[in-house]
Structure formats: C-alpha cells, structure tokens
Motif scaffolding. Structure first.
Motif, short mmCIF file in Angstrom:
data_model
loop_
_atom_site.label_atom_id
_atom_site.label_comp_id
_atom_site.label_asym_id
_atom_site.label_seq_id
_atom_site.Cartn_x
_atom_site.Cartn_y
_atom_site.Cartn_z
N CYS A 121 0.91 -1.21 0.04
CA CYS A 121 -0.04 0.00 0.23
C CYS A 121 0.82 1.34 -0.33
O CYS A 121 0.63 2.26 -1.17
N GLU A 122 1.96 1.11 0.74
CA GLU A 122 3.12 2.80 1.00
C GLU A 122 3.50 2.45 -0.22
O GLU A 122 3.48 3.78 -0.28
N VAL A 123 3.86 1.54 -0.79
CA VAL A 123 4.67 2.08 -2.42
C VAL A 123 4.06 2.05 -3.08
O VAL A 123 3.63 3.23 -3.76
N VAL A 124 2.92 1.85 -3.53
CA VAL A 124 1.45 1.68 -4.56
C VAL A 124 1.08 3.68 -4.18
O VAL A 124 0.86 5.05 -4.87
N LYS A 125 1.41 4.22 -2.76
CA LYS A 125 1.02 5.71 -2.57
C LYS A 125 1.59 6.55 -2.81
O LYS A 125 1.87 7.62 -3.27
N LYS A 126 3.30 5.80 -2.80
CA LYS A 126 4.11 6.59 -2.73
C LYS A 126 4.15 6.76 -4.97
O LYS A 126 4.45 8.01 -5.33
N PHE A 127 3.81 6.12 -5.74
CA PHE A 127 4.34 6.11 -6.86
C PHE A 127 3.26 6.94 -7.30
O PHE A 127 3.44 7.44 -8.39
N LEU A 128 2.19 6.61 -6.51
CA LEU A 128 1.10 7.57 -7.06
C LEU A 128 1.45 9.12 -6.58
O LEU A 128 1.90 10.16 -7.49
N ILE A 176 -9.91 -1.10 -12.50
CA ILE A 176 -10.22 -1.93 -10.54
C ILE A 176 -7.99 -2.50 -10.53
O ILE A 176 -8.38 -3.68 -11.78
N VAL A 177 -7.37 -2.16 -10.06
CA VAL A 177 -6.03 -3.20 -9.57
C VAL A 177 -6.29 -3.65 -8.51
O VAL A 177 -6.54 -2.47 -7.89
N LYS A 178 -6.34 -4.93 -8.39
CA LYS A 178 -6.07 -5.31 -7.14
C LYS A 178 -4.52 -6.23 -7.16
O LYS A 178 -3.90 -6.63 -8.00
N GLY A 179 -4.13 -5.58 -6.13
CA GLY A 179 -3.62 -5.81 -5.22
C GLY A 179 -1.93 -4.83 -5.71
O GLY A 179 -2.14 -3.76 -6.77
N PHE A 180 -0.73 -5.78 -5.69
CA PHE A 180 0.46 -4.23 -6.78
C PHE A 180 0.93 -4.71 -7.59
O PHE A 180 1.78 -5.49 -8.31
N ASP A 181 0.14 -3.89 -8.19
CA ASP A 181 0.64 -3.86 -10.11
C ASP A 181 1.21 -2.74 -10.67
O ASP A 181 0.25 -1.68 -11.81
N THR A 186 3.17 -1.74 -13.38
CA THR A 186 2.68 -1.37 -14.70
C THR A 186 1.39 -1.65 -14.98
O THR A 186 1.41 -0.57 -16.25
N LYS A 187 0.17 -2.23 -14.42
CA LYS A 187 -1.08 -2.48 -14.84
C LYS A 187 -1.40 -0.23 -14.44
O LYS A 187 -2.42 0.15 -15.09
N LEU A 188 -1.27 0.05 -13.48
CA LEU A 188 -1.58 1.54 -12.39
C LEU A 188 -0.46 2.72 -13.69
O LEU A 188 -1.31 3.15 -14.15
N ALA A 189 0.84 2.21 -13.67
CA ALA A 189 0.82 2.81 -14.93
C ALA A 189 0.36 3.55 -16.12
O ALA A 189 -0.33 4.03 -16.89
N ASN A 190 -0.33 2.10 -16.84
CA ASN A 190 -1.08 2.07 -18.46
C ASN A 190 -2.91 2.88 -18.18
O ASN A 190 -2.51 3.50 -19.24
N ILE A 191 -3.09 2.36 -16.76
CA ILE A 191 -4.11 2.86 -17.05
C ILE A 191 -4.47 4.50 -16.91
O ILE A 191 -5.20 5.23 -16.87
N ILE A 225 0.76 7.09 -17.60
CA ILE A 225 2.21 7.26 -17.23
C ILE A 225 3.51 6.72 -17.87
O ILE A 225 3.19 5.67 -18.25
N GLU A 226 4.14 7.26 -18.32
CA GLU A 226 5.45 6.47 -19.18
C GLU A 226 6.82 6.42 -17.84
O GLU A 226 7.19 7.90 -17.42
N GLU A 227 7.06 5.73 -18.10
CA GLU A 227 8.19 5.53 -17.58
C GLU A 227 9.51 5.26 -18.63
O GLU A 227 9.70 4.85 -19.00
#
Length: 79
Positions: free
Chosen positions: A15-22, A62-67, A69-74, A77-79
C-alpha cells in the motif's frame, strides 16, 4: 484527471509503495483505510470482489494488489 481511490490498511508495505508511486507522479487520490471504515470494507469485498489491499479504483477500472505496470498503463504514465 481520472478519479483514483486507494483502499489500504496500516502496516501494508505494498500500500505504501502504491501511494508513493501515485504521489511521485502527482496523481491525486482518495485513501480509504478499511480498518476504520466498515462500510467501505464491505463495499471493497461485495462490489469490487477484492479481498486484499492495496486495491485501487481508477474511474471504473480495478487494480487488485501490487501492479505498478497496470497502474501506469491505466493512468497513462510513461516510465
């Protein structure tokens, strides 16, 4: 901008990693702690059929879990 909601709970490293990513990508989001909000926890389970955190709702996707790549696609976001 897309509406983004993060279902999380304390002591959840993914959860923390996803929040930091966002935050890094300047994506605003609403955070819902499922340990403090029983109604939203039930919604997570019954409506989204998700049983773990993080679960991220982006508009209707819906993105379930730690993904990241899927978050960036939706979120386009280009990395």
């Amino acid at each position: 901008m897309k509406s983004t909601t993060v279902y999380s709970q304390p002591d959840c490293p993914p959860c923390e990693v996803v929040k930091k990513f966002l935050a890094h990508h300047k994506i605003t989001y609403q955070e819902i702690d499922i340990t403090k909000n029983k109604r939203e926890r039930e919604r997570l389970i019954n409506e989204y059929k998700a049983y773990s955190t993080p679960t991220i709702i982006i508009d209707e996707e819906i993105v379930k879990g730690f993904d990241l790549t899927k978050l960036a696609n939706i979120l386009n976001i280009e990395e």
